[in-house]
Write a protein that holds these residues in place. Structure first.
Motif, short mmCIF file in Angstrom:
data_model
loop_
_atom_site.label_atom_id
_atom_site.label_comp_id
_atom_site.label_asym_id
_atom_site.label_seq_id
_atom_site.Cartn_x
_atom_site.Cartn_y
_atom_site.Cartn_z
N GLN A 39 55.57 5.51 -19.89
CA GLN A 39 55.66 4.31 -20.71
C GLN A 39 56.22 4.61 -22.10
N MET A 40 57.06 5.67 -22.20
CA MET A 40 57.63 5.99 -23.49
C MET A 40 59.06 6.51 -23.34
N ALA A 41 59.79 6.42 -24.45
CA ALA A 41 61.15 6.97 -24.52
C ALA A 41 61.31 7.61 -25.89
N LEU A 42 62.03 8.75 -25.94
CA LEU A 42 62.26 9.48 -27.18
C LEU A 42 63.77 9.62 -27.43
N SER A 43 64.13 9.56 -28.70
CA SER A 43 65.54 9.76 -29.06
C SER A 43 65.63 10.05 -30.55
N LYS A 44 66.74 10.67 -30.94
CA LYS A 44 67.01 10.87 -32.38
C LYS A 44 67.79 9.69 -32.94
N ASP A 45 68.10 8.73 -32.09
CA ASP A 45 68.88 7.56 -32.49
C ASP A 45 67.92 6.41 -32.84
N PRO A 46 67.94 5.92 -34.09
CA PRO A 46 67.03 4.83 -34.48
C PRO A 46 67.27 3.53 -33.72
N LYS A 47 68.43 3.38 -33.11
CA LYS A 47 68.71 2.16 -32.36
C LYS A 47 67.79 2.00 -31.16
N LEU A 49 64.67 1.80 -31.13
CA LEU A 49 63.57 0.91 -31.42
C LEU A 49 63.92 -0.56 -31.22
N THR A 50 65.20 -0.90 -31.22
CA THR A 50 65.61 -2.29 -31.06
C THR A 50 66.35 -2.53 -29.74
N SER A 51 66.48 -1.49 -28.95
CA SER A 51 67.25 -1.60 -27.71
C SER A 51 66.44 -2.25 -26.60
N ARG A 52 67.12 -3.03 -25.79
CA ARG A 52 66.51 -3.60 -24.59
C ARG A 52 66.75 -2.72 -23.38
N GLU A 53 67.53 -1.67 -23.55
CA GLU A 53 67.84 -0.75 -22.44
C GLU A 53 67.57 0.68 -22.90
N PRO A 54 66.29 1.04 -23.08
CA PRO A 54 65.96 2.38 -23.59
C PRO A 54 66.39 3.50 -22.66
N GLU A 55 66.61 3.19 -21.38
CA GLU A 55 67.03 4.24 -20.45
C GLU A 55 68.41 4.81 -20.79
N GLN A 56 69.18 4.10 -21.60
CA GLN A 56 70.51 4.59 -22.00
C GLN A 56 70.43 5.72 -23.01
N PHE A 57 69.26 5.93 -23.65
CA PHE A 57 69.12 6.98 -24.66
C PHE A 57 68.62 8.23 -23.96
N THR A 58 69.56 9.13 -23.67
CA THR A 58 69.25 10.32 -22.85
C THR A 58 69.33 11.62 -23.64
N ASP A 59 69.49 11.54 -24.97
CA ASP A 59 69.68 12.77 -25.74
C ASP A 59 68.46 13.67 -25.75
N LEU A 60 67.28 13.10 -25.53
CA LEU A 60 66.07 13.93 -25.51
C LEU A 60 65.34 13.78 -24.18
N GLU A 61 66.11 13.62 -23.10
CA GLU A 61 65.49 13.53 -21.78
C GLU A 61 64.68 14.79 -21.49
N PRO A 62 63.45 14.62 -20.91
CA PRO A 62 62.62 15.80 -20.64
C PRO A 62 63.29 16.72 -19.62
N GLY A 63 63.17 18.01 -19.87
CA GLY A 63 63.75 19.00 -18.97
C GLY A 63 63.51 20.38 -19.53
N ALA A 68 65.26 22.70 -29.62
CA ALA A 68 66.22 23.19 -30.63
C ALA A 68 67.65 23.00 -30.14
N ALA A 69 67.89 23.24 -28.83
CA ALA A 69 69.23 23.08 -28.28
C ALA A 69 69.66 21.62 -28.32
N ALA A 70 68.67 20.69 -28.31
CA ALA A 70 68.98 19.26 -28.37
C ALA A 70 69.14 18.80 -29.82
N GLY A 71 69.08 19.75 -30.77
CA GLY A 71 69.29 19.41 -32.17
C GLY A 71 68.03 19.03 -32.92
N VAL A 72 66.86 19.30 -32.35
CA VAL A 72 65.60 18.95 -32.99
C VAL A 72 65.10 20.15 -33.77
N LYS A 73 64.85 19.97 -35.07
CA LYS A 73 64.35 21.07 -35.90
C LYS A 73 63.19 20.57 -36.76
#
Length: 412
Positions: A39-47, A49-63, A68-73
């Protein structure tokens, strides 16, 4: 590393290892916030929070890929979108000033309106009180002659209240009690009091107040704080027309003393303050009551009296005199009163029966203290005593069998 989480619920924080994978990041967020990963989605993109299609934000997909490789510091902002409602604590704690009852913003007029102003009550709820003269004399004479006003004494008043709020007192019941010259504690809620209530109801009476005596020691005030609180408690228990009788002794010119019989109520404000816990313990009796606001106990001046902020209030502000009269009621007060130094026993019953020899048995039994004493004996059950009391009230004929029982109890 410490990451900031921005969601629709506000800003929160989560800590993960520098080498954490994205799967571990998701697990840490889920555990810290109590949100299932489904029931959650994570992203570095602030958009997000207002998106109706959160599945499109795949930059921090679990795996297995590292965060760090995904740019998170350390210190980065990560955006969280959830599909569940959460109960989130405020992001900051209120300051002491903000937590005060008046709040962080208050003008003078609003502050005065919120303070407790002590005011006198113009009139009592009880229009007047009339004491049955024999009952009043029995109480007054005992404390004057036997106790010599050396300690306090109290009793519960039974009677009736008419449509104009005039109180008629016909019985003074004296429960077991402990007392000194300055303190009085009635034993309430006993089996004996329950029997007294039952018999009073059968006689058409109910509790209408209480009475107490003040010891002979001189005082320059009418009531101390404990007495005010006891009056307030009884009025809260019995209703706004509950009245307090006060018997005291005062020195006259010379060595003589005279007895005063007065009646009072306390104000509605006193009842309210007592119920809310404003009255504070005091080491010695005096004519003032120490008050503290239970919601702000550290404020030493919680009330306004006249134009002054004070922490102690003259008890006269709470007192309202009640007009007092006397009458002669249908009940006698010739049998010894309960819980006194004078015993209630077979000898006293025999003397009582002798006083009423040759007169109707109902008249002999028309004494509340006698009925209460009889109700404590195994010869009578309470329901039977209630019926007997109702017969006495109606002035009916009492069965002759009761006379035999009374003679037996008296040792006749």
């Amino acid at each position: 590393m410490l990451l900031r989480l921005r969601s629709r619920d506000g800003l929160e924080r989560v800590e993960v290892a520098d080498t954490a994978s994205l799967a571990q990041l998701w697990a840490a967020v889920s555990a810290a916030l109590g949100v299932p990963q489904t029931q959650m989605a994570l992203s570095k993109d602030p958009k997000l929070l207002t998106s109706r299609e959160p599945e499109q934000f795949t930059d921090l997909e679990p795996g297995r890929r590292s965060a760090a490789a995904a740019g998170v510091k350390h210190g980065d902002m990560v955006y969280l979108l959830t599909t569940m409602e959460r109960d989130v604590a405020p992001a900051h704690r209120k300051s002491t000033f903000e937590s005060r009852p008046f709040g962080p913003s208050m003008n003078v007029n609003a502050m005065i309106a919120m303070q407790t102003r002590i005011e006198r009550q113009d009139a009592p709820h009880c229009a007047s009180v009339s004491f049955e003269r024999h009952a009043a004399y029995a109480f007054q004479s005992y404390v004057a002659s036997t106790l010599a006003f050396s300690v306090k004494r109290g009793g519960i008043l039974y009677g009736a209240v008419d449509d104009d709020n005039n109180v008629m007192v016909d019985v003074i019941y004296e429960p077991a009690q402990s007392a000194t010259a300055t303190t009085l504690q009635l034993e309430r809620g006993t089996d004996e009091e329950a029997r007294a209530d039952y018999l009073a109801a059968a006689l058409g009476l109910k509790k209408v107040g209480w009475i107490f005596t003040q010891a002979a020691a001189e005082r320059d005030y009418i009531m101390d704080s404990q007495e005010i609180q006891q009056m307030a408690a009884l009025q809260e228990e019995l209703g706004e027309c509950a009245v307090t009788g006060v018997v005291s002794s005062a020195a006259t010119d010379g060595d003589l003393r005279e007895t005063h019989f007065e009646a009072f109520q306390v104000s509605d404000q006193a009842v309210k303050l007592h119920k809310e816990g404003w009255f504070q313990p005091q080491d010695e009796p005096c004519g003032e009551s120490k008050l503290r606001n239970p919601k702000e106990p550290n404020n030493p001046t919680p009330v306004i009296v006249a134009v002054k902020d004070l922490g102690e209030v003259d008890n006269d502000y709470f007192l309202i005199p009640v007009g007092i009269r006397d009458h002669e009621g249908p009940l006698k007060s010739s049998f010894p009163v309960e819980n006194r130094l004078v015993a209630q026993d077979a000898v006293e019953l025999r003397e009582h029966l002798q006083k009423f020899k040759g007169r109707p048995l109902a008249e002999c039994l028309s004494d509340f203290h006698l009925l209460l004493w009889l109700a404590s004996h195994s010869h009578f059950d309470l329901a039977e005593m209630g019926t007997l009391a109702a017969t006495v009230r109606a002035g009916g004929d009492v069965e002759e069998g009761y006379a035999m029982i009374l003679e037996s109890l008296a040792g006749g």
